[in-house]
Every structure is written in structure tokens, then in C-alpha cells.
Design a protein around this motif. Structure first.
Motif, short mmCIF file in Angstrom:
data_model
loop_
_atom_site.label_atom_id
_atom_site.label_comp_id
_atom_site.label_asym_id
_atom_site.label_seq_id
_atom_site.Cartn_x
_atom_site.Cartn_y
_atom_site.Cartn_z
N ALA A 701 23.38 -18.34 22.90
CA ALA A 701 23.14 -19.37 21.89
C ALA A 701 24.44 -20.01 21.47
CB ALA A 701 22.42 -18.75 20.70
N TYR A 702 25.49 -19.19 21.35
CA TYR A 702 26.77 -19.74 20.97
C TYR A 702 27.47 -20.37 22.17
CZ TYR A 702 31.36 -20.23 18.93
OH TYR A 702 32.55 -20.75 18.49
N LEU A 703 27.30 -19.75 23.35
CA LEU A 703 27.97 -20.23 24.55
C LEU A 703 27.57 -21.64 24.90
CD1 LEU A 703 29.90 -19.48 26.85
CD2 LEU A 703 27.92 -18.58 28.10
N LYS A 704 26.30 -21.99 24.60
CA LYS A 704 25.85 -23.32 25.00
C LYS A 704 26.53 -24.44 24.19
CE LYS A 704 21.89 -23.57 21.82
NZ LYS A 704 20.41 -23.69 21.72
N ARG A 705 27.14 -24.08 23.04
CA ARG A 705 27.81 -25.09 22.23
C ARG A 705 29.26 -25.29 22.65
NH1 ARG A 705 25.27 -22.18 17.92
NH2 ARG A 705 27.30 -21.42 17.21
N LEU A 706 29.78 -24.44 23.50
CA LEU A 706 31.19 -24.57 23.91
C LEU A 706 31.34 -25.70 24.93
CD1 LEU A 706 32.21 -20.82 24.34
CD2 LEU A 706 32.73 -22.34 22.43
N PRO A 707 32.42 -26.50 24.81
CA PRO A 707 32.62 -27.65 25.72
C PRO A 707 33.28 -27.22 27.02
CG PRO A 707 34.35 -27.62 24.09
CD PRO A 707 33.46 -26.46 23.75
N VAL A 708 32.62 -26.29 27.77
CA VAL A 708 33.24 -25.79 28.99
C VAL A 708 32.65 -26.50 30.20
CG1 VAL A 708 33.78 -23.55 28.00
CG2 VAL A 708 31.56 -23.90 29.10
N ASN A 709 33.39 -26.44 31.33
CA ASN A 709 32.98 -27.10 32.57
C ASN A 709 32.73 -26.10 33.69
OD1 ASN A 709 35.44 -28.71 31.19
ND2 ASN A 709 33.85 -30.16 31.83
N GLU A 710 33.11 -24.83 33.48
CA GLU A 710 33.09 -23.89 34.60
C GLU A 710 32.82 -22.48 34.10
OE1 GLU A 710 36.20 -24.10 37.88
OE2 GLU A 710 36.83 -22.26 36.83
N LEU A 711 32.11 -21.70 34.95
CA LEU A 711 31.91 -20.27 34.73
C LEU A 711 32.53 -19.52 35.90
CD1 LEU A 711 28.24 -19.76 33.44
CD2 LEU A 711 30.35 -19.63 32.13
N LYS A 712 33.30 -18.47 35.59
CA LYS A 712 33.86 -17.64 36.65
C LYS A 712 33.20 -16.27 36.58
CE LYS A 712 38.00 -17.85 38.13
NZ LYS A 712 39.47 -17.75 38.32
N ILE A 713 32.52 -15.92 37.66
CA ILE A 713 31.83 -14.63 37.72
C ILE A 713 32.85 -13.54 37.96
CG2 ILE A 713 30.02 -13.31 38.87
CD1 ILE A 713 28.82 -15.96 39.79
N ASP A 714 32.81 -12.50 37.14
CA ASP A 714 33.80 -11.44 37.24
C ASP A 714 33.66 -10.73 38.60
OD1 ASP A 714 35.83 -9.74 35.77
OD2 ASP A 714 34.39 -8.21 36.41
N LYS A 715 34.82 -10.34 39.14
CA LYS A 715 34.85 -9.74 40.48
C LYS A 715 34.10 -8.41 40.54
CE LYS A 715 39.37 -7.53 39.80
NZ LYS A 715 40.75 -7.45 40.33
N SER A 716 33.91 -7.75 39.40
CA SER A 716 33.20 -6.47 39.41
C SER A 716 31.76 -6.65 39.91
CB SER A 716 33.19 -5.85 38.02
OG SER A 716 32.54 -6.71 37.10
N PHE A 717 31.17 -7.86 39.76
CA PHE A 717 29.83 -8.11 40.26
C PHE A 717 29.84 -8.62 41.70
CE2 PHE A 717 29.69 -9.03 35.62
CZ PHE A 717 28.88 -7.97 35.25
N VAL A 718 30.98 -9.11 42.15
CA VAL A 718 31.05 -9.76 43.48
C VAL A 718 31.47 -8.77 44.56
CG1 VAL A 718 32.16 -11.59 44.81
CG2 VAL A 718 31.53 -11.98 42.41
#
Length: 807
Positions: A701-718
């Protein structure tokens, strides 16, 4: 009387003495000039009168000559003798001339016949010289019954009188002369007190003396000085120097005989004329010196009256500076200095009261009225001195209350202050009940308290610590609220642990934090607890030195488009090349840099080097977006957007050249300030990225208000998604979430071609990892770009993996 140079007293004395001396000197100078002027005027008047007197003497002599000549000219026998013109009467005529001349003191008497020839004379030689002048007076004498003139014979002037002898017609002339010589000068000297010199001047302009009241060489000196004046004849008074005396002189012309001139020099001694004035002047000088001396005494006395109280106030001020506020100040005088002393005394009292208050504020806690940290250190140092002298032990207990921050947040600060006062009261009551007269409790700040136990051993310190913890375990009642509170307590002692007060206090603090971490009540200091602290201090110093010595190196890891294999960006990373340890990995110093605030220095360094690299890449035709990590402290810096704009301007880069990466935890430390900073950066046109997504605690809910352009998936999941169905589901969900929010999705930790192909099939936009490239030094990026070739199978899109299990 001793005056200090440059003191107020010496300046007052010097000023007034200079003024008085200057006034006296100017007065004496004016008086002296007045004396000289008056003397000159008096001498000039005397010379004018003297010239009149001399002319009167000449006139008297002339009248005497005329009278004698007239008597002789009217003597019947003498006239008859002349009329007979007989040789027998010649002796009678000569005798009459001689007798008549002797009576009037004439130097020459002679008879000139009607044929205008000398027929008889008392001085034939002189008559020859006077003949020409005498003949020139005959017509005037006949017309005016007598004539007077000046004749010069052998450079000597004579006064000459011609008187006609009539019977009844003119039958001859009687001529008599009177010498103008020293005798006349002496007569003039007796009458007027003026030196008189009779002078003649020949046709060549040479001066000769015919008689003078000056004696010997002095008379010749007068002639020489007149000769030195040249052909110009002085018309007024002028100065002469005869021997060593000065004279004011006046030259009077008394007659001319052809080309020769007869003059009289009247001279008045200047020294004699001013003798009375000089005595008066000496009296005035004596009076002036006496006045200066008396004034000097009065000035010194007055200066001391003014400066001495001020000097006493200076001494008082120095004693006040040294902290002595009991010094008395005499303020009984009723003048301005007395008012100053009274004000000074009031100031002393005010300063004493304020310093007492300042000292209380500086060394005592205003909330609990206990000694504060500064006062506790002083007490501790004094106790250490006594312990060394008595060869006794000493212990310090330091405690930090548990859950106090929670009490402040829930109940308010006023409630927390009341709680601290109750804790202080319990500690004081505990020490009083134990009759520990030498023990001292203090509040060090916040919810930290300390207890000083002089003359105690470790066992006694531990017993006291147990009693304190037990006293704090009893719930506190405040405002109808029961508060359960505990504490972590550290123990350190002399001489077991340290010999200095600050060191001992620091060790007790280390033990206290160890007690809070272990939740173990009271803990005695152990040297093993402090190794990490020393290491941290050493690391901070080395980090600062590394920045100054340029030991940091910029590394980059390329970011690849997963569907095309094209290099689209790079992530900037920092490495530390230690001169002794070699390469220091970021995991060893980045967390510490974030804790100490040094991370801001590192961030500025990375941004500068990244901007330089980006600019150089652009000049070679490689337009890559560089990603730079921001820490929590960077995000909370409200000046970050302005600093970043300045960086872009200096390196002539566009905001699109950068992508700033922030972690979820950094955002959540202060969401409001973080969002404000991110919005300002986004408004500039900078890309923003959420790094290590999935490992933080942020809400969508809070993240959607941030003016970001990119998400970086943490390497622990990759890293293990090829073999772990759960990781694959998390990655797919994150990719879908990012795309649904309009964000670009980047995967970290790609270490195999299979993972690349799997991520590409899931729709991940970009990736980075060891499969493409490890982090490499920035200067090697250009050669890497030239060699980079993506796997053919990946680019062609063949042999796509089966991802149905992840759906």
C-alpha cells in the motif's frame, strides 16, 4: 612616584604635562618676541632721537662759530685794520683771528679779502684745503649775513662758517672752522649714551674713520662692516657686530664736499638695551619651570586619584577571572569612579550568582538534582586519588533502564521525567539505608544512572548491584499507573580494570550494554567485550584515511537486457584496496560506514567517479545508465537533490544517465522524509529503483505511492530458482507485480544460462550476475564491452524452458 609606560596614569600625566609645557613654551616664545620687538622699537627711537641730538650739537657749534665770527666782523678796530690794508695792521688782524678762534674753540680762522683771496690765516696748511669750500660760501654769506657748510680735508670733516665784514660795503669775509672729530663723538656719547663714529667716504666709496667712541680695533671693525655693505647706503637701522656685542646702528649724512661724503654712525648696544628685559625673561623662565614642576606634582596626584581606583578594579577583575568572587570593592566614593566601582561590585555579585547557577546547571542534573556526568567524573577522579593514596579498591556501577523509551512514547515525556525522579529517589534511599556515606549516585543522561562505590571490592560491588536491580524490580506507581521497569547494569573497578576515571566509566558502560544484550542483570567488565569497540574505532580511522589517500576503487557490474542480450547499464560498486590488508570486501566496511555516517562520504565518492565514467562512456558512443546505491542516511539528507543536480551540471550529464537504488528498509526508517527526497529526485528526471526487493518489510500500500521506476529482485530468490519451485513462484509474482505497477524489473544473481533463459521466459526485463560478468574495475569496462557477446541460443529464443510448474 613610579609610572608604568602606556598605563592610563602615565598617559594622563604625559598629556597634561605636554599641554602645560607647550603653553609655557609658546608663552615664553611670544614674550621673547615681544621683548625683542619692544627693544628694537626702543633702540630705533633712541637712534632717531640721537640723530636729532647730533644735528642739534652741530647746529650749536655752527651758532657758536657764527656768533664768534659776527663779533669779530663787527669789531671796529678789526674792521679799521682791514680797511687800512696796511702791512702794519696784518699782525693785528692775525692776532684778532687767533684770539677770536681760541675763544670759540675753532680749529681755523682766516680772512678772505674783497678780492676773494686768503689774506690772513691761523693755519696756512689747513686753509689751502678749505679754500675752495670757503670761496663757495662767500656769496651765500654776503646775501644771508653768514653761511654754514661742511668741508672735508684729508678725509676729516669740518664745520665751516663764513661771515662778511662790511664797512659799510663788504670789504672781506671771516671764515672759521670746527672739526667734527672724536671730541664731538664723545660729547654725543655723554649726552645720549650712543656710540658715535664720524666717518668720511671718498669718491671710490671707501669709508674712513675721523673719530669714534669705539676704541682701538673696534673702531676699525665698524669701518670694515660698513665697507662690507657695499655701495648701497643703509636708509634705516641695521645691525652691527663689534667684537662679540651686537649693535643696532643708524647712518646719518651730515654733508658733502665734492665727491666726498661725511656721515655719523650712531650705534646702540642691543644687549644693554635688552638687559632689563633679559632679567625679566629669566624671571619668567624660572616662574614657568616652577609652574611646570608644581603642575607636574598636581597632575601626578590627580592621575593617581583617577587611575589608582581603576587599577584596583583591574586587579579585582583578574581575581574575578580566576574565580574569586569574595573580593571586596570600595565603592564609597561619590564621583564617577565611585559609580563605576559600585557598578563593578554589582556586576561581581551578579556574575557570582550566575556562575553559581551555571555551575549547578553544568554539574548537576536539573530533573533529579543529582550530579550529572561531568560532576560524576570529577567525583570519580577525586575518589581515585584517595584510593591510590590508601591503596584501596573502587568500583563504578552504570545502569540503563529497560523499556524507558516505550514509556516515553506511550505515556509522554512528563510521565517519563516523573519516572526518572522516582528512580533517582529509590537509588538515594537505597544508599542511605545501607549507610554508604561515601557512595554517590548520579544521572549521566537520558535513562542512564551511575553509582560510585569508594573503598569497595568486587564482592561488595556485586551485592550493591543485586540490591539496585531488586529495588528497581518493584513496580513504580505514577498517576494511578503501575510501571514495571528493570535495568541493565555494568560493573568496572579500580585497579582491576582501569586507573583513569574516563576509562573506568567507559568500561562500565561497555559492561552495561553487554548486560542489556544478554538480558543478564549485572555484568562485570571483561576485556573481551571491548575488542569490537576498539576494532570499530580503528576501522573508522582507517576509512577516513582511505578517503584522504585515495584507496577506494570504482568497480562496475554490467546490466543486460534479457531478451536482446544488449548491455543497457551498469551498477557502480566500491572496493577498498587497503595498503596492509589488501582488498577489503564491502560486507566488512559498508555496514559500519552506514552506522557511523561515513556512508555519505562513500556515496559522494561513488557518484563522482560514476559521473566521470558515464561521461567518458558517452564520448566513446556507449550510452549506459549507471546505478548507484543510496543508504538510509543519504535518503534522509534533504540537500541530496541539490547536490545531485550540481553533480550533473559539473559533468554535463542528463538526469536519465543515473538510476539511484534504495533498499526497502532504508525507506521504512523514515517514510515521510524518504518519500519527500524521492519525489524531488524523480521530478528531476532521475530513475529510482527498489533494491533487494522482497527482503524488507514494506507494505504494498505504501510502495505504490513511491515514485520509483524499477524493482530489483534480490539474488537470494534468483540463485536457486532453477531448482526451487518456491523461489520461482516468488520471482514470477514479483515480475508480475512490477509490470502491473508499470515498473522495470531487474534480477540479480544470474549465474547460469538456464537461469537467464528462465527469467527471460518469465518476462524479466534486465539482469546482472556472474554469468554475464563479475564486478570489474571501471577502467576495464571498455575492453569488456568490446568482447561481450550474448549466448546465441538465448538471443535466438530457442529451447525455451518449461515453466509450467511455476504457473
Amino acid at each position: 612616584m613610579r609610572l608604568r609606560f602606556r598605563s592610563l596614569e602615565s598617559r594622563i600625566v604625559t598629556l597634561f604635562l605636554v599641554l602645560i609645557i607647550a603653553v609655557q613654551v609658546v608663552g615664553l616664545f611670544v614674550i621673547q618676541r615681544g621683548i625683542d620687538n619692544n627693544a628694537r622699537l626702543a633702540i630705533s627711537s633712541e637712534l632717531n632721537n640721537g640723530s636729532k641730538v647730533f644735528r642739534r650739537l652741530l647746529e650749536q657749534n655752527a651758532q657758536s662759530l657764527r656768533f664768534g665770527a659776527r663779533l669779530l666782523a663787527r669789531d671796529t678796530a678789526f674792521v679799521a685794520a682791514i680797511g687800512n690794508n696796511d702791512e702794519s695792521d696784518r699782525a693785528t688782524i692775525e692776532s684778532a683771528l687767533e684770539n677770536s678762534g681760541r675763544r670759540i674753540k675753532a680749529s681755523l680762522s682766516m680772512l678772505i679779502s674783497d678780492e676773494r683771496k686768503i689774506s690772513a690765516t691761523t693755519n696756512p696748511k689747513q686753509s689751502a684745503g678749505l679754500q675752495k669750500m670757503a670761496l663757495s660760501l662767500l656769496d651765500q654769506a654776503e646775501a644771508a649775513d653768514g653761511a654754514i657748510g661742511i668741508a672735508i680735508v684729508d678725509h676729516r670733516p669740518f664745520q665751516i662758517v663764513a661771515m662778511p665784514v662790511k664797512a659799510p660795503i663788504t670789504i672781506g669775509w671771516i671764515v672759521m672752522t670746527f672739526p667734527i672729530d672724536r671730541q664731538l663723538a664723545n660729547d654725543m656719547r655723554e649726552v645720549s649714551s650712543l656710540h658715535t663714529s664720524v666717518l668720511t667716504r671718498d669718491a671710490q666709496g671707501k669709508w674712513l674713520s675721523a673719530g669714534s667712541t669705539f676704541v682701538g680695533p673696534s673702531a676699525q671693525t665698524v669701518v670694515e662692516q660698513l665697507q662690507a655693505l657695499g655701495p648701497t647706503r643703509p636708509t634705516g637701522p641695521f645691525d652691527l657686530t663689534v667684537e662679540t656685542a651686537k649693535y643696532s646702528a643708524r647712518l646719518i649724512s651730515i654733508g658733502e664736499d665734492g665727491d666726498q661724503n661725511a656721515s655719523v654712525l650712531l650705534a646702540r648696544s642691543i644687549d644693554e638695551a635688552t638687559a632689563e628685559y633679559r632679567r625679566l625673561e629669566r624671571w619668567l623662565i624660572g616662574l614657568a619651570l616652577g609652574g611646570i614642576f608644581a603642575s607636574a606634582l598636581a597632575i601626578v596626584f590627580t592621575a593617581k586619584r583617577i587611575a589608582q581606583p581603576i587599577s584596583e578594579l583591574v586587579v579585582t577583575a583578574k581575581r574575578l577571572e580566576e574565580g574569586d568572587y569574595k573580593v571586596s570593592i570600595d565603592s564609597t566614593r561619590e564621583d564617577e569612579i565611585g559609580a563605576l566601582a559600585h557598578a563593578f561590585d554589582a556586576m561581581r555579585e551578579g556574575i557570582a550568582k550566575r556562575e553559581q547557577e551555571i555551575r549547578r546547571l553544568a554539574y548537576w542534573d536539573t530533573l533529579t538534582n543529582l550530579p550529572n556526568r561531568a560532576q560524576f567524573v570529577l567525583l570519580l577522579n577525586d575518589a581515585l586519588v584517595e584510593a591510590r593514596g590508601r591503596q584501596e579498591g573502587l568500583y563504578v556501577l552504570m545502569m540503563d533502564l529497560d523499556r524507558f523509551k516505550h514509556v516515553n512514547d506511550v505515556m509522554g515525556h512528563s510521565f517519563g521525567d516523573a519516572l526518572l525522579r522516582q528512580v533517582a529517589g529509590r537509588l538515594q534511599l537505597l544508599l542511605a539505608n545501607r549507610r554508604q556515606s561515601s557512595a554517590q549516585v548520579a544521572r549521566l543522561g537520558g535513562d542512564e544512572f551511575a553509582v560510585l562505590l569508594p573503598g569497595a571490592d568486587l564482592e561488595a560491588a556485586q551485592r550493591m548491584a543485586a540490591e539496585i536491580l531488586q529495588a528497581l524490580e518493584t513496580p513504580l506507581s505514577l498517576e494511578d499507573q503501575m510501571v514495571d521497569i528493570g535495568a541493565g547494569l555494568g560493573i568496572a573497578g579500580y585497579p582491576e580494570h582501569a586507573e583513569e576515571g574516563e576509562t573506568l566509566l567507559s568500561m562500565a558502560e561497555v559492561a552495561m550494554y553487554a548486560a542489556k544484550q544478554r538480558n543478564d542483570g549485572a555484568v562485570v567488565y571483561d576485556v573481551a567485550m571491548d575488542k569490537s569497540s576498539a576494532k570499530s574505532l580503528s576501522l573508522l580511522t582507517e576509512l577516513r584515511n582511505a578517503a584522504e589517500r585515495n584507496e577506494f576503487r570504482l568497480h562496475v557490474q554490467p546490466k543486460i537486457s534479457l531478451d536482446t542480450g544488449k548491455v543497457v547499464g551498469m551498477e557502480a560498486l566500491v572496493r577498498w584496496v587497503h595498503p596492509e590488508r589488501g582488498n577489503v570486501f564491502p560486507d566488512e566496511f559498508i555496514p559500519f560506514a552506514e552506522q557511523t555516517g561515513f556512508i555519505r562520504v562513500l556515496t559522494r565518492w561513488v557518484m563522482e567517479r560514476s559521473a566521470e565514467l558515464c561521461r567518458e562512456l558517452a564520448t566513446r558512443g556507449h550510452h549506459l545508465k549507471v546505478s548507484v546505491n543510496l543508504s538510509t542516511r543519504d535518503l534522509l539528507d534533504q540537500d541530496l537533490p541539490a547536490k545531485f543536480a550540481d553533480l550533473l551540471t559539473r559533468h554535463k550529464l542528463t538526469p536519465g544517465s543515473f538510476c539511484l537504488e534504495i533498499t526497502e528498509s532504508a525507506i521504512m526508517d523514515d517514510p515521510v522524509r524518504a518519500q519527500h527526497t524521492l519525489e524531488r529526485l524523480s521530478a528531476m528526471g532521475v530513475d529510482l529503483s527498489i533494491d533487494d526487493f522482497g527482503t524488507g518489510y514494506s507494505s504494498l500500500a505504501y510502495l505504490k505511492r513511491l515514485p520509483v521506476n524499477e524493482l530489483k529482485i534480490d539474488k537470494s530468490f534468483v540463485l536457486n530458482m532453477e531448482n526451487d519451485e518456491g523461489d520461482t513462484k516468488i520471482v514470477r509474482s514479483t515480475i508480475d507485480l512490477g509490470h502491473n505497477m508499470g515498473l522495470r524489473v531487474v534480477a540479480e544473481g544470474i549465474e547460469s544460462e538456464a537461469v537467464w533463459r528462465l527469467l527471460a521466459a518469465l518476462g524479466c526485463d534486465q539482469g546482472q550476475g556472474y554469468f554475464m560478468s563479475r564486478p570489474i574495475p571501471a577502467d576495464q569496462l571498455f575492453s569488456w564491452l568490446e568482447k561481450w557477446r550474448p549466448p546465441v541460443a538465448v538471443v535466438a529464443g530457442i529451447d525455451e524452458p518449461d515453466v509450467s510448474y511455476a504457473k
